[in-house]
Design a protein around this motif. Structure first.
Motif, PDB file in Angstrom:
ATOM      1  N   GLY A  83       0.513  -1.543   0.391  1.00 26.42           N
ATOM      2  CA  GLY A  83      -0.286  -0.074  -0.330  1.00 26.42           C
ATOM      3  C   GLY A  83       0.696   1.135   0.105  1.00 26.42           C
ATOM      4  N   LEU A  84       2.202   0.941   0.186  1.00 22.76           N
ATOM      5  CA  LEU A  84       3.094   2.188  -0.230  1.00 22.76           C
ATOM      6  C   LEU A  84       4.327   1.703  -0.399  1.00 22.76           C
ATOM      7  N   VAL A  85       4.527   2.841  -1.321  1.00 23.67           N
ATOM      8  CA  VAL A  85       5.843   2.329  -1.790  1.00 23.67           C
ATOM      9  C   VAL A  85       6.685   3.365  -2.177  1.00 23.67           C
ATOM     10  N   PHE A  86       8.151   3.371  -1.741  1.00 21.50           N
ATOM     11  CA  PHE A  86       9.275   4.102  -2.177  1.00 21.50           C
ATOM     12  C   PHE A  86       9.422   3.854  -3.203  1.00 21.50           C
ATOM     13  N   LEU A  87      10.324   4.195  -3.898  1.00 23.11           N
ATOM     14  CA  LEU A  87      11.101   4.716  -5.541  1.00 23.11           C
ATOM     15  C   LEU A  87      12.437   5.400  -5.218  1.00 23.11           C
ATOM     16  N   ASP A  88      13.121   5.302  -4.935  1.00 22.60           N
ATOM     17  CA  ASP A  88      14.218   6.700  -5.203  1.00 22.60           C
ATOM     18  C   ASP A  88      15.350   5.901  -5.487  1.00 22.60           C
ATOM     19  N   PRO A  89      15.621   5.706  -7.579  1.00 19.85           N
ATOM     20  CA  PRO A  89      16.167   5.072  -8.090  1.00 19.85           C
ATOM     21  C   PRO A  89      17.391   6.370  -8.749  1.00 19.85           C
ATOM     22  N   VAL A 123       2.308   6.176  -3.510  1.00 20.01           N
ATOM     23  CA  VAL A 123       3.998   5.773  -4.222  1.00 20.01           C
ATOM     24  C   VAL A 123       4.574   7.344  -4.116  1.00 20.01           C
ATOM     25  N   VAL A 124       6.073   7.718  -3.680  1.00 20.62           N
ATOM     26  CA  VAL A 124       6.549   8.967  -2.999  1.00 20.62           C
ATOM     27  C   VAL A 124       7.613   8.259  -3.959  1.00 20.62           C
ATOM     28  N   TRP A 125       8.508   8.966  -4.677  1.00 15.57           N
ATOM     29  CA  TRP A 125       9.500   8.731  -6.265  1.00 15.57           C
ATOM     30  C   TRP A 125       9.820  10.439  -5.726  1.00 15.57           C
ATOM     31  N   GLU A 126      11.330  10.163  -5.793  1.00 15.72           N
ATOM     32  CA  GLU A 126      12.612  10.959  -5.948  1.00 15.72           C
ATOM     33  C   GLU A 126      12.945  10.749  -6.371  1.00 15.72           C
ATOM     34  N   GLU A 127      13.129  12.137  -7.546  1.00 20.09           N
ATOM     35  CA  GLU A 127      13.962  12.093  -8.573  1.00 20.09           C
ATOM     36  C   GLU A 127      14.608  13.842  -8.868  1.00 20.09           C
ATOM     37  N   SER A 128      15.755  13.927  -9.439  1.00 19.71           N
ATOM     38  CA  SER A 128      16.076  15.043 -10.441  1.00 19.71           C
ATOM     39  C   SER A 128      15.562  16.132 -10.987  1.00 19.71           C
ATOM     40  N   ARG A 129      14.226  15.218 -11.711  1.00 17.68           N
ATOM     41  CA  ARG A 129      13.795  15.905 -12.622  1.00 17.68           C
ATOM     42  C   ARG A 129      12.353  15.290 -12.167  1.00 17.68           C
ATOM     43  N   ARG A 183       6.671  18.369  -4.405  1.00 17.29           N
ATOM     44  CA  ARG A 183       8.007  18.555  -3.766  1.00 17.29           C
ATOM     45  C   ARG A 183       9.110  19.137  -4.437  1.00 17.29           C
ATOM     46  N   ARG A 184       9.356  20.515  -4.378  1.00 18.91           N
ATOM     47  CA  ARG A 184      11.280  19.973  -4.385  1.00 18.91           C
ATOM     48  C   ARG A 184      12.047  20.874  -3.319  1.00 18.91           C
ATOM     49  N   TYR A 185      12.914  19.783  -3.160  1.00 24.95           N
ATOM     50  CA  TYR A 185      14.007  19.906  -1.720  1.00 24.95           C
ATOM     51  C   TYR A 185      14.896  19.928  -2.426  1.00 24.95           C
ATOM     52  N   GLY A 186      15.978  21.310  -2.770  1.00 27.40           N
ATOM     53  CA  GLY A 186      17.392  21.038  -2.944  1.00 27.40           C
ATOM     54  C   GLY A 186      16.958  20.365  -4.343  1.00 27.40           C
ATOM     55  N   ASP A 187      18.224  19.524  -4.799  1.00 27.31           N
ATOM     56  CA  ASP A 187      18.277  19.066  -6.450  1.00 27.31           C
ATOM     57  C   ASP A 187      16.982  17.412  -6.280  1.00 27.31           C
ATOM     58  N   THR A 188      16.617  16.904  -4.807  1.00 28.82           N
ATOM     59  CA  THR A 188      15.461  15.934  -5.389  1.00 28.82           C
ATOM     60  C   THR A 188      13.759  16.470  -5.135  1.00 28.82           C
ATOM     61  N   LEU A 189      12.992  15.605  -6.154  1.00 27.32           N
ATOM     62  CA  LEU A 189      12.280  16.462  -6.963  1.00 27.32           C
ATOM     63  C   LEU A 189      11.082  15.056  -5.819  1.00 27.32           C
ATOM     64  N   VAL A 190      10.422  15.236  -4.688  1.00 25.73           N
ATOM     65  CA  VAL A 190       9.536  14.258  -4.619  1.00 25.73           C
ATOM     66  C   VAL A 190       8.028  14.507  -5.020  1.00 25.73           C
ATOM     67  N   THR A 191       7.523  13.055  -6.109  1.00 24.69           N
ATOM     68  CA  THR A 191       6.379  12.619  -6.558  1.00 24.69           C
ATOM     69  C   THR A 191       5.521  12.073  -5.949  1.00 24.69           C
ATOM     70  N   LEU A 192       4.503  13.012  -5.270  1.00 24.90           N
ATOM     71  CA  LEU A 192       3.483  11.181  -4.690  1.00 24.90           C
ATOM     72  C   LEU A 192       2.426  11.270  -6.016  1.00 24.90           C
ATOM     73  N   ALA A 193       2.030   9.996  -6.255  1.00 27.46           N
ATOM     74  CA  ALA A 193       0.959   9.553  -6.728  1.00 27.46           C
ATOM     75  C   ALA A 193       0.008   8.781  -6.461  1.00 27.46           C
ATOM     76  N   ARG A 194      -1.127   7.512  -6.321  1.00 21.74           N
ATOM     77  CA  ARG A 194      -1.808   6.847  -5.690  1.00 21.74           C
ATOM     78  C   ARG A 194      -2.531   6.323  -7.636  1.00 21.74           C
TER      79      ARG A 194
END
Length: 188
Positions: free
Chosen positions: A121-127, A153-159, A173-184
């Protein structure tokens, strides 16, 4: 690097310092991890953490999954195919005394295969950033039945990632060079 909230708050985790370029290890900072969990806990879509089965793809140190356990998740499956990451996750699971609530799979996150257990029910994705691996990994997770209806789904990316259907983006949301995207994933 420490657990920033929940029952394990303050637990110091084994880390990789500034990262491991050869292993593509780039740990999520404590600040970004705290921001992610604030988004989850205080989001308009309900807190998905308590009681959740969690999938932590490209687990690295395992900090995201262990943070979820600390905040009430029921079980975490860590996936990483790197030898250094496997050792770090194993060490951090032991530090958290979480062996009974975790699985550690040495598997390529872009080729997960079929899930033989309950969906998550919760997925972290930090490739590794900007390589298109997140898109491949989430497609593999969806195809293999790893993602439960209604999952976040919590997805960390640079773009901005290309969030595939049927996932629906709910926040970014952007935190420095990390862009966090939440999806359902629609459902439940």
């Amino acid at each position: 690097m420490r657990i920033v909230g929940g029952s394990l708050r303050g637990l110091k985790l084994a880390d990789v310092g500034e990262g491991d370029a050869t292993g593509h290890l780039r740990p999520t900072t404590d600040r970004v991890r705290e921001a992610i969990f604030n988004l989850l806990v205080n989001g308009t879509h309900g807190n998905p953490v308590p009681g959740a089965r969690v999938l932590d793809l490209f687990a690295g140190t395992g900090a995201l999954g262990l943070e979820a356990l600390s905040r009430g998740a029921a079980h975490v499956t860590f996936v990483d195919d790197g030898a250094k990451a496997q050792a770090l996750v194993r060490s951090n699971i032991a530090k958290a005394r979480a062996e009974g609530a975790t699985d550690l799979l040495r598997r390529n996150a872009t080729r997960l295969g079929e899930n033989r257990g309950a969906a998550c029910g919760l997925v972290f994705l930090d490739p590794p950033y900007a390589q298109g691996l997140g898109e491949k990994a989430i497609a593999s997770a969806l195809a293999g039945g790893w993602v439960a209806p209604g999952a976040v789904v919590v997805w960390e990316e640079s773009r901005p990632p290309l969030v595939p259907a049927p996932l629906v983006q709910i926040d970014q949301r952007r935190y420095g060079d990390t862009l966090v995207t939440l999806a359902r994933l629609p459902g439940a």
